[in-house]
Design a protein around this motif. Structure first.
Motif, PDB file in Angstrom:
ATOM      1  N   ASP A 291      78.939  42.084  52.129  1.00  0.00           N
ATOM      2  CA  ASP A 291      79.890  42.132  51.020  1.00  0.00           C
ATOM      3  C   ASP A 291      79.273  42.801  49.794  1.00  0.00           C
ATOM      4  N   SER A 292      79.377  42.158  48.626  1.00  0.00           N
ATOM      5  CA  SER A 292      78.913  42.776  47.384  1.00  0.00           C
ATOM      6  C   SER A 292      77.390  42.867  47.300  1.00  0.00           C
ATOM      7  N   LEU A 293      76.695  42.124  48.148  1.00  0.00           N
ATOM      8  CA  LEU A 293      75.229  42.141  48.118  1.00  0.00           C
ATOM      9  C   LEU A 293      74.638  43.123  49.127  1.00  0.00           C
ATOM     10  N   ALA A 294      75.463  43.838  49.858  1.00  0.00           N
ATOM     11  CA  ALA A 294      74.974  44.773  50.865  1.00  0.00           C
ATOM     12  C   ALA A 294      74.394  46.024  50.198  1.00  0.00           C
ATOM     13  N   PHE A 295      73.400  46.605  50.830  1.00  0.00           N
ATOM     14  CA  PHE A 295      72.799  47.838  50.313  1.00  0.00           C
ATOM     15  C   PHE A 295      72.268  48.654  51.475  1.00  0.00           C
ATOM     16  N   LEU A 296      72.090  49.946  51.241  1.00  0.00           N
ATOM     17  CA  LEU A 296      71.505  50.856  52.226  1.00  0.00           C
ATOM     18  C   LEU A 296      70.027  51.037  51.920  1.00  0.00           C
ATOM     19  N   THR A 297      69.215  51.086  52.969  1.00  0.00           N
ATOM     20  CA  THR A 297      67.789  51.254  52.766  1.00  0.00           C
ATOM     21  C   THR A 297      67.161  51.830  54.029  1.00  0.00           C
ATOM     22  N   ASP A 298      65.933  52.281  53.924  1.00  0.00           N
ATOM     23  CA  ASP A 298      65.122  52.647  55.078  1.00  0.00           C
ATOM     24  C   ASP A 298      64.162  51.492  55.356  1.00  0.00           C
ATOM     25  N   LEU A 299      63.847  51.288  56.616  1.00  0.00           N
ATOM     26  CA  LEU A 299      62.898  50.253  57.014  1.00  0.00           C
ATOM     27  C   LEU A 299      61.772  50.883  57.833  1.00  0.00           C
TER      28      LEU A 299
ATOM     29  N   VAL B 130      51.229  40.934  69.998  1.00  0.00           N
ATOM     30  CA  VAL B 130      51.491  41.588  68.723  1.00  0.00           C
ATOM     31  C   VAL B 130      52.455  40.753  67.901  1.00  0.00           C
ATOM     32  N   ARG B 131      52.453  41.028  66.616  1.00  0.00           N
ATOM     33  CA  ARG B 131      53.438  40.495  65.682  1.00  0.00           C
ATOM     34  C   ARG B 131      54.027  41.684  64.931  1.00  0.00           C
ATOM     35  N   GLY B 132      55.323  41.876  65.077  1.00  0.00           N
ATOM     36  CA  GLY B 132      55.978  42.972  64.371  1.00  0.00           C
ATOM     37  C   GLY B 132      56.428  42.523  62.997  1.00  0.00           C
ATOM     38  N   LYS B 133      56.226  43.375  62.004  1.00  0.00           N
ATOM     39  CA  LYS B 133      56.660  43.026  60.648  1.00  0.00           C
ATOM     40  C   LYS B 133      57.229  44.252  59.945  1.00  0.00           C
ATOM     41  N   ILE B 134      58.040  43.985  58.935  1.00  0.00           N
ATOM     42  CA  ILE B 134      58.584  45.055  58.103  1.00  0.00           C
ATOM     43  C   ILE B 134      57.500  45.463  57.109  1.00  0.00           C
ATOM     44  N   GLU B 135      56.936  46.625  57.345  1.00  0.00           N
ATOM     45  CA  GLU B 135      55.797  47.105  56.561  1.00  0.00           C
ATOM     46  C   GLU B 135      56.227  47.681  55.220  1.00  0.00           C
ATOM     47  N   ASP B 136      57.431  48.272  55.196  1.00  0.00           N
ATOM     48  CA  ASP B 136      57.900  48.878  53.952  1.00  0.00           C
ATOM     49  C   ASP B 136      59.419  49.014  54.031  1.00  0.00           C
ATOM     50  N   MET B 137      60.048  49.115  52.869  1.00  0.00           N
ATOM     51  CA  MET B 137      61.486  49.361  52.815  1.00  0.00           C
ATOM     52  C   MET B 137      61.813  50.059  51.511  1.00  0.00           C
ATOM     53  N   GLY B 138      62.927  50.783  51.496  1.00  0.00           N
ATOM     54  CA  GLY B 138      63.288  51.585  50.342  1.00  0.00           C
ATOM     55  C   GLY B 138      63.488  53.029  50.757  1.00  0.00           C
ATOM     56  N   ASP B 139      63.170  53.937  49.857  1.00  0.00           N
ATOM     57  CA  ASP B 139      63.262  55.372  50.137  1.00  0.00           C
ATOM     58  C   ASP B 139      62.020  55.787  50.903  1.00  0.00           C
ATOM     59  N   LEU B 140      62.149  56.003  52.201  1.00  0.00           N
ATOM     60  CA  LEU B 140      61.003  56.333  53.058  1.00  0.00           C
ATOM     61  C   LEU B 140      61.165  57.718  53.677  1.00  0.00           C
ATOM     62  N   LYS B 141      61.676  58.632  52.898  1.00  0.00           N
ATOM     63  CA  LYS B 141      61.929  59.985  53.405  1.00  0.00           C
ATOM     64  C   LYS B 141      60.639  60.661  53.866  1.00  0.00           C
ATOM     65  N   GLU B 142      59.531  60.339  53.209  1.00  0.00           N
ATOM     66  CA  GLU B 142      58.252  60.952  53.575  1.00  0.00           C
ATOM     67  C   GLU B 142      57.498  60.159  54.638  1.00  0.00           C
ATOM     68  N   SER B 143      58.101  59.109  55.169  1.00  0.00           N
ATOM     69  CA  SER B 143      57.472  58.322  56.230  1.00  0.00           C
ATOM     70  C   SER B 143      58.018  58.744  57.585  1.00  0.00           C
ATOM     71  N   PHE B 144      57.213  58.499  58.619  1.00  0.00           N
ATOM     72  CA  PHE B 144      57.585  58.876  59.973  1.00  0.00           C
ATOM     73  C   PHE B 144      57.333  57.702  60.904  1.00  0.00           C
ATOM     74  N   GLY B 145      57.956  57.746  62.079  1.00  0.00           N
ATOM     75  CA  GLY B 145      57.764  56.707  63.073  1.00  0.00           C
ATOM     76  C   GLY B 145      57.453  57.289  64.430  1.00  0.00           C
ATOM     77  N   TYR B 146      56.645  56.549  65.216  1.00  0.00           N
ATOM     78  CA  TYR B 146      56.528  56.919  66.622  1.00  0.00           C
ATOM     79  C   TYR B 146      57.918  56.968  67.248  1.00  0.00           C
ATOM     80  N   GLU B 147      58.774  56.053  66.796  1.00  0.00           N
ATOM     81  CA  GLU B 147      60.180  56.060  67.177  1.00  0.00           C
ATOM     82  C   GLU B 147      61.003  55.978  65.903  1.00  0.00           C
ATOM     83  N   GLU B 148      62.113  56.706  65.872  1.00  0.00           N
ATOM     84  CA  GLU B 148      62.949  56.731  64.673  1.00  0.00           C
ATOM     85  C   GLU B 148      64.412  56.544  65.040  1.00  0.00           C
ATOM     86  N   ILE B 149      65.141  55.870  64.163  1.00  0.00           N
ATOM     87  CA  ILE B 149      66.589  55.723  64.283  1.00  0.00           C
ATOM     88  C   ILE B 149      67.207  56.286  63.012  1.00  0.00           C
TER      89      ILE B 149
END
Length: 472
Positions: free
Chosen positions: A315-323, A338-357
């Motif tokens: 609703d009103s609290l929703a936002f778009l971001t990169d993870l 392993v333990r998976g965690k959210i390492e960063d969020m926000g504008d990650l245009k300069e970041s890359f992933g082994y896998e990307e969505i």
């Protein structure tokens, strides 16, 4: 002597050490291998000291030539890739009656090679970076506070090598700048002073590294970089360079689909053998230091998964971001989870992933805990586990956990827990666990981010992805 990639591939295929298949091998594993090599008589193997906890440290010597070379591996206990490659090389040097005797004869006659294949056996036993004293040995070249570091200094003083190879692993999240290419191998001709001056000793190291890069481009084009060359007065590579040994640092990085670094192990074998041949011949001098300088420095923009423009919240609290998501390993004996965690969020245009969505209209969907309980992990097949995952369930309670820590490890695409409750995130939080679904506005599930692994629910479980999970 020009050795082409076909010949290197054939040599490696013939002489790869089959006893070392996973990264978390122990001191006793290499101890038994060295005893076998010693019996063959072509390698001179001696115990040169003991670790802080009393484990034997060995040196392997080969050749009667005038050019002295030192190679040392696993001064950090959790950096074993080059150690495996050295044992592949020992098999090759101990070989006979094949098409490669000309190479061995060249090395025997021109070089006097000294290998220390596991300098930090206490750290290797725990699969940790530091020594049993808690000291980073690669920051002990000056003080010699560790018995292992003092031993390496003493051997360098006695052997007085003209060439050195400092063999390490770097983390898998370095990338070639401005690309999503993981850096599979980093090279460095370390500085010997604060100004990073280039004398003849360091220039020779640069030329050797340039020769390594030339052949690496045949195998991993655009996946090689330079390690940071900031002068480190406590570091062994910097000090070996100042001790007049032309020294090259080799850092084994990451390669998609190679979690145990077996392909990178092969690359280590090839570039070390090729460099030894070029040192023996003196042919590394044909390379120009500018070829080394042209290799880009590591960037650090890579993650396991990057999700772009995902809707989080309602609703009103929703936002778009990169993870950006990374997986952190924890060792259990010879295995890990392993333990998976959210390492960063926000504008990650300069970041890359082994896998990307990167698809329009995707949103974060919380996972659910199943209402059923199972007796043990073995009660569910991979197909049954995947069916639960597709229904939106990411955690299942289990009655029984194995008696040993290793028995709690599993490869199913679910979390199993034995405590009273298990919590799954209801939104994306920086530093939070990476356990959620990605779907459309109607709530249809398309992807699961399960413990930091990406699973496409529309394609079925990819058997090539080995999940490393633990019962909670």
């Amino acid at each position: 002597m020009e050795i082409n990639t076909t010949t290197f591939n054939n040599i490696y295929s013939k002489y790869k050490e089959s006893a070392l298949k996973h990264r978390r091998f122990k001191h006793k594993d290499i101890d038994s291998l060295l005893r076998t090599h010693s019996e063959k008589g072509k390698l001179n193997i001696s115990q040169i000291g003991k670790s802080f906890e009393g484990r034997a440290i060995y040196e392997v010597q080969y050749g009667e030539g005038e050019k002295k070379v030192m190679l040392w591996s696993q001064m950090h206990g959790d950096e074993p890739t080059a150690t495996m490659a050295l044992f592949d090389l020992f098999n090759f040097l101990n070989g006979a009656n094949d098409d490669y005797e000309e190479i061995r004869q060249l090395l025997r006659s021109k070089l006097n090679i000294h290998f220390i294949p596991m300098l930090n056996p206490d750290g290797a036993e725990r699969y940790t970076r530091r020594t049993a004293q808690g000291i980073d040995m690669n920051r002990d070249a000056r003080a010699g506070h560790t018995v292992e570091g003092a031993l390496l200094r003493a051997r360098a003083a006695e052997i007085a090598p003209q060439y050195g190879f400092n063999l390490h692993d770097q983390n898998i999240y370095y990338n070639v700048p401005d690309t999503k290419n993981p850096v599979s191998i980093s090279l460095l001709a370390p500085a010997y002073n604060e100004s990073r001056a280039i004398n003849s000793v360091r220039e020779n190291a640069m030329k050797i590294a340039a020769g390594m890069n030339e052949i690496l481009q045949e195998y991993i084009p655009n996946a090689v970089a330079k390690y940071d060359d900031t002068y480190t007065p406590r570091g062994f590579g910097d000090n070996f360079q100042s001790w007049d040994a032309s020294t090259v640092l080799i850092e084994s990085g990451g390669l998609k689909g190679d979690p145990e670094k077996q392909e990178i192990r092969k690359l280590n074998f090839i570039i070390i053998l090729n460099a030894l041949v070029q040192i023996a011949e003196g042919s590394y001098t044909r390379f120009d230091k500018q070829a080394y300088e042209a290799i880009p420095f590591n960037a650090s923009q890579l993650h396991d998964i990057v999700i772009r423009n995902i809707k989080v919240g309602r609703d009103s609290l929703a936002f778009l971001t990169d993870l950006a998501i990374r997986r952190v390993e924890s060792t259990v004996g010879r295995d890990f989870f392993v333990r998976g965690k959210i390492e960063d969020m926000g504008d990650l245009k300069e970041s890359f992933g082994y896998e990307e969505i990167a698809e329009d209209g995707l949103q974060f969907i919380p996972a659910k805990v199943a209402t059923v309980m199972v007796d043990s992990v073995a009660q569910l097949s991979p197909t049954q586990a995947f069916d639960l995952l597709k229904q939106g369930f990411m955690a299942v309670k289990v009655k029984q956990v194995g008696a040993s820590p290793e028995a709690s490890l599993h490869t199913l695409p679910l979390h199993f827990f034995s405590q009273s409750r298990f919590y799954l995130p209801i939104t994306a939080d920086f530093g939070g666990t990476a356990n959620f679904y990605i779907g459309n506005a109607n709530g249809d599930l398309k992807y699961a981010i399960m413990n930091g692994y990406l699973i496409d629910l529309t394609k079925g479980l990819d058997n090539k992805v080995i999940l490393k999970n633990r019962v909670h």
